[in-house]
Design a protein around this motif. Structure first.
Motif, mmCIF file in Angstrom:
data_model
loop_
_atom_site.group_PDB
_atom_site.id
_atom_site.type_symbol
_atom_site.label_atom_id
_atom_site.label_comp_id
_atom_site.label_asym_id
_atom_site.label_seq_id
_atom_site.Cartn_x
_atom_site.Cartn_y
_atom_site.Cartn_z
ATOM 1 N N LYS A 64 6.954 5.575 -4.957
ATOM 2 C CA LYS A 64 6.657 4.221 -5.612
ATOM 3 C C LYS A 64 8.047 4.000 -6.528
ATOM 4 O O LYS A 64 7.669 2.858 -7.196
ATOM 5 C CB LYS A 64 6.335 5.178 -6.990
ATOM 6 C CG LYS A 64 6.691 6.296 -7.850
ATOM 7 C CD LYS A 64 5.915 6.609 -9.002
ATOM 8 C CE LYS A 64 5.595 7.778 -9.820
ATOM 9 N NZ LYS A 64 4.919 8.974 -9.919
ATOM 10 N N ASN A 65 9.020 4.130 -6.609
ATOM 11 C CA ASN A 65 10.205 3.608 -7.412
ATOM 12 C C ASN A 65 10.631 3.000 -5.845
ATOM 13 O O ASN A 65 12.002 2.820 -6.315
ATOM 14 C CB ASN A 65 11.556 4.896 -7.633
ATOM 15 C CG ASN A 65 10.337 5.321 -9.021
ATOM 16 O OD1 ASN A 65 10.060 4.845 -9.895
ATOM 17 N ND2 ASN A 65 11.179 6.844 -9.543
ATOM 18 N N ALA A 66 10.141 3.082 -4.868
ATOM 19 C CA ALA A 66 11.325 2.198 -3.410
ATOM 20 C C ALA A 66 10.930 0.796 -3.504
ATOM 21 O O ALA A 66 9.876 0.356 -4.029
ATOM 22 C CB ALA A 66 10.802 2.955 -2.201
ATOM 23 N N VAL A 67 12.152 0.254 -2.951
ATOM 24 C CA VAL A 67 11.576 -1.569 -2.987
ATOM 25 C C VAL A 67 10.515 -1.408 -1.100
ATOM 26 O O VAL A 67 11.333 -0.722 -0.981
ATOM 27 C CB VAL A 67 12.836 -1.852 -2.573
ATOM 28 C CG1 VAL A 67 12.213 -3.710 -2.037
ATOM 29 C CG2 VAL A 67 13.703 -2.029 -3.869
ATOM 30 N N THR A 68 9.636 -2.269 -1.285
ATOM 31 C CA THR A 68 8.427 -1.301 -0.361
ATOM 32 C C THR A 68 8.766 -2.945 -0.173
ATOM 33 O O THR A 68 8.681 -4.336 -0.950
ATOM 34 C CB THR A 68 7.185 -1.538 -0.052
ATOM 35 O OG1 THR A 68 6.829 -1.756 -1.872
ATOM 36 C CG2 THR A 68 7.385 0.625 -1.467
ATOM 37 N N PRO A 69 7.629 -3.062 1.361
ATOM 38 C CA PRO A 69 7.384 -4.595 1.594
ATOM 39 C C PRO A 69 6.535 -5.582 0.561
ATOM 40 O O PRO A 69 5.840 -6.031 0.706
ATOM 41 C CB PRO A 69 7.008 -4.584 2.997
ATOM 42 C CG PRO A 69 7.531 -3.822 3.322
ATOM 43 C CD PRO A 69 7.688 -2.614 2.037
ATOM 44 N N THR A 70 5.079 -4.240 -0.132
ATOM 45 C CA THR A 70 3.891 -4.916 -0.075
ATOM 46 C C THR A 70 4.612 -4.825 -2.050
ATOM 47 O O THR A 70 3.659 -5.768 -2.396
ATOM 48 C CB THR A 70 3.125 -4.004 0.054
ATOM 49 O OG1 THR A 70 3.468 -2.667 -0.464
ATOM 50 C CG2 THR A 70 2.861 -4.152 1.263
#
Length: 86
Positions: free
Chosen positions: A76-82
């Motif tokens: 959840k703490n990751a930078v994601t495309p969404t």
């Protein structure tokens, strides 16, 4: 909170989770690919870089919605495309 469009986005994709060292510390990213081989190529490129480190390689074809939800919750703490940035 994980939304339905997050599940739709990740369904059927192959994801590479990696850390990148920056001047502010380590940042976690999720990169999603439509093509499994393209994801493998990206993972192999990461292995050769000193400032990036692959921690997960996951084919979402094997997961139902609850599995995708759990994956996104773990990262959840990751930078994601969404992810929407405010």
């Amino acid at each position: 909170m994980i939304q339905d469009f997050d599940l739709e986005f990740y369904r059927g994709k192959t994801c590479v989770v990696y850390y990148e060292s920056t001047d502010k510390g380590k940042v976690k990213y999720i990169q999603a690919f439509e093509d499994y081989e393209e994801a493998q190529t990206f993972r192999k490129i990461l292995e050769k870089q000193k400032d990036k480190f692959c921690v997960s390689f996951i084919n979402m074809d094997y997961f139902q919605d609850e599995g995708i939800r759990a994956f996104l919750d773990v990262h959840k703490n990751a930078v994601t495309p969404t992810k929407r940035l405010h």
